[in-house]
Design a protein around this motif. Structure first.
Motif, PDB file in Angstrom:
ATOM      1  N   TRP B  34       1.863  36.423  26.351  1.00 29.45           N
ATOM      2  CA  TRP B  34       0.660  36.032  27.089  1.00 29.45           C
ATOM      3  C   TRP B  34       0.946  36.227  28.575  1.00 29.45           C
ATOM      4  CZ3 TRP B  34      -4.057  35.214  25.285  1.00 29.45           C
ATOM      5  CH2 TRP B  34      -4.222  34.819  23.957  1.00 29.45           C
ATOM      6  N   TYR B  35       0.012  36.911  29.237  1.00 29.17           N
ATOM      7  CA  TYR B  35       0.096  37.155  30.666  1.00 29.17           C
ATOM      8  C   TYR B  35      -1.162  36.604  31.342  1.00 29.17           C
ATOM      9  CZ  TYR B  35       3.846  40.675  30.355  1.00 29.17           C
ATOM     10  OH  TYR B  35       5.039  41.336  30.166  1.00 29.17           O
ATOM     11  N   ARG B  36      -1.013  36.344  32.623  1.00 26.75           N
ATOM     12  CA  ARG B  36      -2.167  36.006  33.468  1.00 26.75           C
ATOM     13  C   ARG B  36      -2.215  37.033  34.601  1.00 26.75           C
ATOM     14  NH1 ARG B  36      -2.272  30.088  35.756  1.00 26.75           N
ATOM     15  NH2 ARG B  36      -0.297  30.780  36.655  1.00 26.75           N
ATOM     16  N   GLN B  37      -3.416  37.533  34.863  1.00 28.60           N
ATOM     17  CA  GLN B  37      -3.577  38.519  35.936  1.00 28.60           C
ATOM     18  C   GLN B  37      -4.651  38.063  36.909  1.00 28.60           C
ATOM     19  OE1 GLN B  37      -4.750  42.518  34.793  1.00 28.60           O
ATOM     20  NE2 GLN B  37      -3.731  43.404  36.569  1.00 28.60           N
ATOM     21  N   ASN B  38      -4.258  37.870  38.142  1.00 29.02           N
ATOM     22  CA  ASN B  38      -5.210  37.548  39.202  1.00 29.02           C
ATOM     23  C   ASN B  38      -5.702  38.837  39.842  1.00 29.02           C
ATOM     24  OD1 ASN B  38      -5.144  34.604  39.145  1.00 29.02           O
ATOM     25  ND2 ASN B  38      -3.024  34.826  39.810  1.00 29.02           N
ATOM     26  N   PRO B  43       0.040  41.863  36.192  1.00 28.23           N
ATOM     27  CA  PRO B  43       0.118  40.749  35.239  1.00 28.23           C
ATOM     28  C   PRO B  43       1.401  39.941  35.424  1.00 28.23           C
ATOM     29  CG  PRO B  43      -0.468  42.804  34.137  1.00 28.23           C
ATOM     30  CD  PRO B  43      -0.028  43.172  35.509  1.00 28.23           C
ATOM     31  N   LEU B  46       3.438  34.583  31.076  1.00 24.72           N
ATOM     32  CA  LEU B  46       3.364  33.140  30.848  1.00 24.72           C
ATOM     33  C   LEU B  46       4.340  32.712  29.759  1.00 24.72           C
ATOM     34  CD1 LEU B  46      -0.505  32.566  30.934  1.00 24.72           C
ATOM     35  CD2 LEU B  46       1.158  31.896  32.678  1.00 24.72           C
ATOM     36  N   ASP B  86      -7.243  28.286  37.798  1.00 21.60           N
ATOM     37  CA  ASP B  86      -6.932  28.967  36.529  1.00 21.60           C
ATOM     38  C   ASP B  86      -7.828  30.173  36.294  1.00 21.60           C
ATOM     39  OD1 ASP B  86      -6.420  25.751  34.931  1.00 21.60           O
ATOM     40  OD2 ASP B  86      -4.986  27.040  36.000  1.00 21.60           O
ATOM     41  N   ALA B  88      -8.881  33.634  36.107  1.00 20.08           N
ATOM     42  CA  ALA B  88      -8.042  34.834  36.051  1.00 20.08           C
ATOM     43  C   ALA B  88      -8.378  35.566  34.763  1.00 20.08           C
ATOM     44  CB  ALA B  88      -6.556  34.469  36.075  1.00 20.08           C
ATOM     45  N   TYR B  90      -6.696  36.607  31.248  1.00 19.36           N
ATOM     46  CA  TYR B  90      -5.562  36.253  30.394  1.00 19.36           C
ATOM     47  C   TYR B  90      -5.378  37.380  29.388  1.00 19.36           C
ATOM     48  CZ  TYR B  90      -5.542  31.853  32.759  1.00 19.36           C
ATOM     49  OH  TYR B  90      -5.457  30.895  33.740  1.00 19.36           O
ATOM     50  N   GLY B 105      -8.060  41.559  27.200  1.00 25.27           N
ATOM     51  CA  GLY B 105      -8.044  40.390  28.068  1.00 25.27           C
ATOM     52  C   GLY B 105      -9.245  39.474  27.894  1.00 25.27           C
ATOM     53  N   ARG B 107     -11.522  37.142  30.398  1.00 21.92           N
ATOM     54  CA  ARG B 107     -11.792  36.792  31.795  1.00 21.92           C
ATOM     55  C   ARG B 107     -12.303  35.358  31.849  1.00 21.92           C
ATOM     56  NH1 ARG B 107     -12.394  39.444  36.530  1.00 21.92           N
ATOM     57  NH2 ARG B 107     -12.096  41.420  35.433  1.00 21.92           N
TER      58      ARG B 107
END
Lengths: 109, 111
Positions: B34-38, B43, B46, B86, B88, B90, B105, B107
Motif C-alpha cells: 500500500w502506497y500513498r501519493q500526494n 508514491p 505505507l 489524509d 491523497a 492510495y 488507486g 482518490r
C-alpha cells in the motif's frame, strides 16, 4: 540527500521531438531500474525495467542505465501527444525500493 | 492477465469519519504493498505484506491507519478517523520479484 533525484520539470516538447528523462541516485546497491508512466488520475503503469547496466529498447522507448555514473535515462523517440504524462523512475535492491518524484511531460501537437 | 484491482476509485468523506480501501493483487503475486501519493510527489510506501505477514509497516501511521491481508490475497487499508491531511491517492501494488505493478488507486478527499 535523497536516494533518487529526478528533475520534476515540467517539460514541454513539440510532437515528433526526442525526449530525454533522467534520474540520478546515490545507492550503489540498486540492481533493478524501472520507468513508470502515470496519467492524470491513474496509477503508475510500468513501462520498462532493466537489470544492472546497459540499454533496453521497446518500440519508441529506450532505457539506459549507467551504474558507474549512477545515472539512468529514458528516451522517447517521435514523441506523441498521448505520451503526455508524468514519468517516474524507480530503483530497487534487496529490501529497498525508491521512486523519483516524477517528471511532468507535455507533448504539443 | 488482470492487473491490480482497487475499489472504490474515488471517496469523499468528512474529517473524523472512517474509510476503507480494498485491493486484489495480480494472481500469484505474494507481495502486496500500500502506497500513498500526494499531488506532485512520488508514491510513498505505507506497508508491505509477504503473504499474510506485514513485513514492513514502519511508515504506517498506526494511531489511525490499519491494514489486513487475512488470506494472503486481498487486502484492506483503513483510516479511522480521517484527517484533512489524509487527502491523497492510495495505491495498491503487487510483485513477484523486484518489479512492482500498480493498481489505478483510490482518490480520497477529506472535507
Amino acid at each position: 540527500q535523497k536516494e533518487v533525484e529526478q528533475d520534476p520539470g515540467p517539460l514541454s516538447v513539440p510532437e515528433g521531438a526526442i525526449v530525454s528523462l533522467n534520474c540520478t541516485y546515490s545507492n550503489s546497491a540498486f540492481q533493478y531500474f524501472m520507468w513508470y508512466r502515470q496519467y492524470s488520475r491513474k496509477g503508475p503503469e510500468l513501462l520498462m525495467y532493466t537489470y544492472s547496466s546497459g540499454n533496453k529498447e521497446d518500440g519508441r522507448f529506450t532505457a539506459q542505465v549507467d551504474k558507474s555514473s549512477k545515472y539512468i535515462s529514458l528516451f522517447i523517440r517521435d514523441s506523441q501527444p498521448s505520451d503526455s504524462a508524468t514519468y517516474l523512475c524507480a530503483m530497487s535492491a534487496p529490501n529497498q525500493f525508491y521512486f523519483g518524484t516524477g517528471t511532468s511531460l507535455t507533448v504539443i501537437p | 492477465e488482470a492487473g491490480v484491482v482497487q475499489s472504490p476509485r474515488y471517496k469523499i468523506i468528512e474529517k473524523k469519519q472512517p474509510v476503507a480501501f480494498w485491493c486484489n493483487p495480480i494472481s500469484g503475486h505474494n507481495t502486496l504493498y500500500w502506497y500513498r501519493q500526494n499531488l506532485g510527489q512520488g508514491p510513498e510506501l505505507l506497508i508491505r505484506y509477504e503473504n499474510e505477514e506485514a513485513v514492513d509497516d514502519s511508515q504506517l501511521p498506526k494511531d489511525r491507519f490499519s491494514a489486513e491481508r487475512l488470506k494472503g490475497v486481498d487486502s484492506t487499508l483503513k483510516i479511522q478517523p480521517a484527517e484533512l491531511g489524509d487527502s491523497a491517492v492510495y495505491l495498491c501494488a503487487s510483485s513477484q520479484d523486484r518489479v512492482r505493478f500498480f493498481g489505478p488507486g483510490t482518490r480520497l478527499t477529506v472535507l
